[in-house]
Design a protein around this motif. Structure first.
Motif, PDB file in Angstrom:
ATOM      1  N   CYS A   1       0.833  -1.202   0.000  1.00 43.96           N
ATOM      2  CA  CYS A   1       0.000   0.000   0.000  1.00 43.96           C
ATOM      3  C   CYS A   1       0.871   1.256   0.000  1.00 43.96           C
ATOM      4  O   CYS A   1       0.581   2.225  -0.695  1.00 43.96           O
ATOM      5  CB  CYS A   1      -0.922  -0.019   1.211  1.00 43.96           C
ATOM      6  SG  CYS A   1      -2.078   1.343   1.276  1.00 43.96           S
ATOM      7  N   GLY A   2       1.944   1.248   0.763  1.00 42.45           N
ATOM      8  CA  GLY A   2       2.840   2.403   0.817  1.00 42.45           C
ATOM      9  C   GLY A   2       3.500   2.673  -0.521  1.00 42.45           C
ATOM     10  O   GLY A   2       3.633   3.829  -0.939  1.00 42.45           O
ATOM     11  N   SER A   3       3.911   1.616  -1.219  1.00 43.37           N
ATOM     12  CA  SER A   3       4.520   1.791  -2.539  1.00 43.37           C
ATOM     13  C   SER A   3       3.524   2.381  -3.517  1.00 43.37           C
ATOM     14  O   SER A   3       3.847   3.299  -4.279  1.00 43.37           O
ATOM     15  CB  SER A   3       5.016   0.446  -3.083  1.00 43.37           C
ATOM     16  OG  SER A   3       5.980  -0.110  -2.249  1.00 43.37           O
ATOM     17  N   GLN A   4       2.312   1.865  -3.498  1.00 44.94           N
ATOM     18  CA  GLN A   4       1.298   2.373  -4.415  1.00 44.94           C
ATOM     19  C   GLN A   4       0.926   3.812  -4.093  1.00 44.94           C
ATOM     20  O   GLN A   4       0.758   4.632  -5.002  1.00 44.94           O
ATOM     21  CB  GLN A   4       0.061   1.476  -4.376  1.00 44.94           C
ATOM     22  CG  GLN A   4       0.339   0.111  -4.967  1.00 44.94           C
ATOM     23  CD  GLN A   4      -0.795  -0.852  -4.779  1.00 44.94           C
ATOM     24  OE1 GLN A   4      -1.718  -0.607  -4.014  1.00 44.94           O
ATOM     25  NE2 GLN A   4      -0.731  -1.973  -5.471  1.00 44.94           N
ATOM     26  N   LEU A   5       0.819   4.145  -2.819  1.00 46.87           N
ATOM     27  CA  LEU A   5       0.523   5.531  -2.448  1.00 46.87           C
ATOM     28  C   LEU A   5       1.648   6.478  -2.851  1.00 46.87           C
ATOM     29  O   LEU A   5       1.397   7.616  -3.250  1.00 46.87           O
ATOM     30  CB  LEU A   5       0.265   5.635  -0.949  1.00 46.87           C
ATOM     31  CG  LEU A   5      -1.090   5.115  -0.482  1.00 46.87           C
ATOM     32  CD1 LEU A   5      -1.166   5.149   1.042  1.00 46.87           C
ATOM     33  CD2 LEU A   5      -2.211   5.929  -1.078  1.00 46.87           C
TER      34      LEU A   5
ATOM     35  N   LEU B   1       3.233  10.789  -6.245  1.00 42.70           N
ATOM     36  CA  LEU B   1       4.242  11.349  -7.139  1.00 42.70           C
ATOM     37  C   LEU B   1       3.600  11.774  -8.458  1.00 42.70           C
ATOM     38  O   LEU B   1       3.870  12.862  -8.972  1.00 42.70           O
ATOM     39  CB  LEU B   1       5.343  10.320  -7.394  1.00 42.70           C
ATOM     40  CG  LEU B   1       6.462  10.730  -8.330  1.00 42.70           C
ATOM     41  CD1 LEU B   1       7.280  11.852  -7.703  1.00 42.70           C
ATOM     42  CD2 LEU B   1       7.346   9.546  -8.613  1.00 42.70           C
ATOM     43  N   PHE B   2       2.731  10.939  -8.990  1.00 44.15           N
ATOM     44  CA  PHE B   2       2.063  11.257 -10.256  1.00 44.15           C
ATOM     45  C   PHE B   2       1.192  12.497 -10.122  1.00 44.15           C
ATOM     46  O   PHE B   2       1.294  13.435 -10.914  1.00 44.15           O
ATOM     47  CB  PHE B   2       1.225  10.065 -10.708  1.00 44.15           C
ATOM     48  CG  PHE B   2       0.499  10.291 -11.999  1.00 44.15           C
ATOM     49  CD1 PHE B   2       1.170  10.234 -13.203  1.00 44.15           C
ATOM     50  CD2 PHE B   2      -0.852  10.569 -12.000  1.00 44.15           C
ATOM     51  CE1 PHE B   2       0.505  10.447 -14.395  1.00 44.15           C
ATOM     52  CE2 PHE B   2      -1.525  10.783 -13.187  1.00 44.15           C
ATOM     53  CZ  PHE B   2      -0.848  10.718 -14.384  1.00 44.15           C
ATOM     54  N   TYR B   3       0.334  12.518  -9.106  1.00 45.82           N
ATOM     55  CA  TYR B   3      -0.558  13.668  -8.946  1.00 45.82           C
ATOM     56  C   TYR B   3       0.180  14.906  -8.448  1.00 45.82           C
ATOM     57  O   TYR B   3      -0.215  16.026  -8.755  1.00 45.82           O
ATOM     58  CB  TYR B   3      -1.725  13.323  -8.023  1.00 45.82           C
ATOM     59  CG  TYR B   3      -2.750  12.480  -8.719  1.00 45.82           C
ATOM     60  CD1 TYR B   3      -3.507  13.000  -9.760  1.00 45.82           C
ATOM     61  CD2 TYR B   3      -2.953  11.161  -8.351  1.00 45.82           C
ATOM     62  CE1 TYR B   3      -4.448  12.222 -10.417  1.00 45.82           C
ATOM     63  CE2 TYR B   3      -3.887  10.376  -9.001  1.00 45.82           C
ATOM     64  CZ  TYR B   3      -4.631  10.918 -10.031  1.00 45.82           C
ATOM     65  OH  TYR B   3      -5.552  10.145 -10.679  1.00 45.82           O
TER      66      TYR B   3
ATOM     67  N   VAL C   1       9.352  11.961 -15.095  1.00 50.11           N
ATOM     68  CA  VAL C   1       9.811  11.696 -13.730  1.00 50.11           C
ATOM     69  C   VAL C   1       9.026  10.585 -13.029  1.00 50.11           C
ATOM     70  O   VAL C   1       9.639   9.654 -12.487  1.00 50.11           O
ATOM     71  CB  VAL C   1       9.834  12.998 -12.898  1.00 50.11           C
ATOM     72  CG1 VAL C   1      10.090  12.716 -11.435  1.00 50.11           C
ATOM     73  CG2 VAL C   1      10.885  13.941 -13.449  1.00 50.11           C
ATOM     74  N   PRO C   2       7.704  10.602 -13.023  1.00 51.10           N
ATOM     75  CA  PRO C   2       7.000   9.513 -12.335  1.00 51.10           C
ATOM     76  C   PRO C   2       7.285   8.137 -12.936  1.00 51.10           C
ATOM     77  O   PRO C   2       7.445   7.156 -12.213  1.00 51.10           O
ATOM     78  CB  PRO C   2       5.522   9.869 -12.489  1.00 51.10           C
ATOM     79  CG  PRO C   2       5.507  11.329 -12.703  1.00 51.10           C
ATOM     80  CD  PRO C   2       6.755  11.637 -13.463  1.00 51.10           C
ATOM     81  N   GLN C   3       7.391   8.066 -14.257  1.00 52.70           N
ATOM     82  CA  GLN C   3       7.665   6.788 -14.887  1.00 52.70           C
ATOM     83  C   GLN C   3       9.077   6.301 -14.616  1.00 52.70           C
ATOM     84  O   GLN C   3       9.321   5.097 -14.548  1.00 52.70           O
ATOM     85  CB  GLN C   3       7.417   6.870 -16.402  1.00 52.70           C
ATOM     86  CG  GLN C   3       5.961   6.868 -16.774  1.00 52.70           C
ATOM     87  CD  GLN C   3       5.259   8.171 -16.473  1.00 52.70           C
ATOM     88  OE1 GLN C   3       5.883   9.196 -16.276  1.00 52.70           O
ATOM     89  NE2 GLN C   3       3.939   8.136 -16.435  1.00 52.70           N
ATOM     90  N   MET C   4      10.020   7.225 -14.451  1.00 55.53           N
ATOM     91  CA  MET C   4      11.385   6.823 -14.123  1.00 55.53           C
ATOM     92  C   MET C   4      11.491   6.337 -12.684  1.00 55.53           C
ATOM     93  O   MET C   4      12.224   5.402 -12.394  1.00 55.53           O
ATOM     94  CB  MET C   4      12.360   7.993 -14.335  1.00 55.53           C
ATOM     95  CG  MET C   4      12.727   8.212 -15.759  1.00 55.53           C
ATOM     96  SD  MET C   4      13.879   9.585 -16.033  1.00 55.53           S
ATOM     97  CE  MET C   4      14.706   9.839 -14.521  1.00 55.53           C
TER      98      MET C   4
END
Length: 84
Positions: free
Chosen positions: A14-18, A23-25, A54-57
């Motif tokens: 959950c922490g990784s996904q958050l 980061l994306f938003y 940046v988010p994809q990297m």
């Protein structure tokens, strides 16, 4: 969840996904704010590239931190850098 190990694994996921979602938003919000403040097309282009790149990297890096070996390598790296 009955075991503490299961709880830790669930919170780790959950922490990784958050982290990835924030980061994306966060970068999209930064692009929105910078485009409304800056009049330069160059700055808007740079902000848009930051939003798309940046988010994809960082996404694979964030998810790789769930690996125990990666956590240990990052810990050693930060200890080495802090000693300098």
């Amino acid at each position: 969840m009955p075991s503490s190990e299961g709880k830790h694994k669930a919170f780790s996921t959950c922490g990784s996904q958050l982290s990835v979602v924030s980061l994306f938003y966060g970068t999209s919000f930064g692009v929105f704010i910078s485009s409304s403040v800056a009049d330069s097309p160059w700055k808007a282009a740079v902000a848009s590239v930051m939003y798309t790149v940046v988010p994809q990297m960082l996404n694979p890096f964030i998810y790789s931190l769930r690996n125990r070996d990666m956590k240990e390598a990052l810990r050693k790296l930060t200890e080495t850098v802090s000693l300098l």
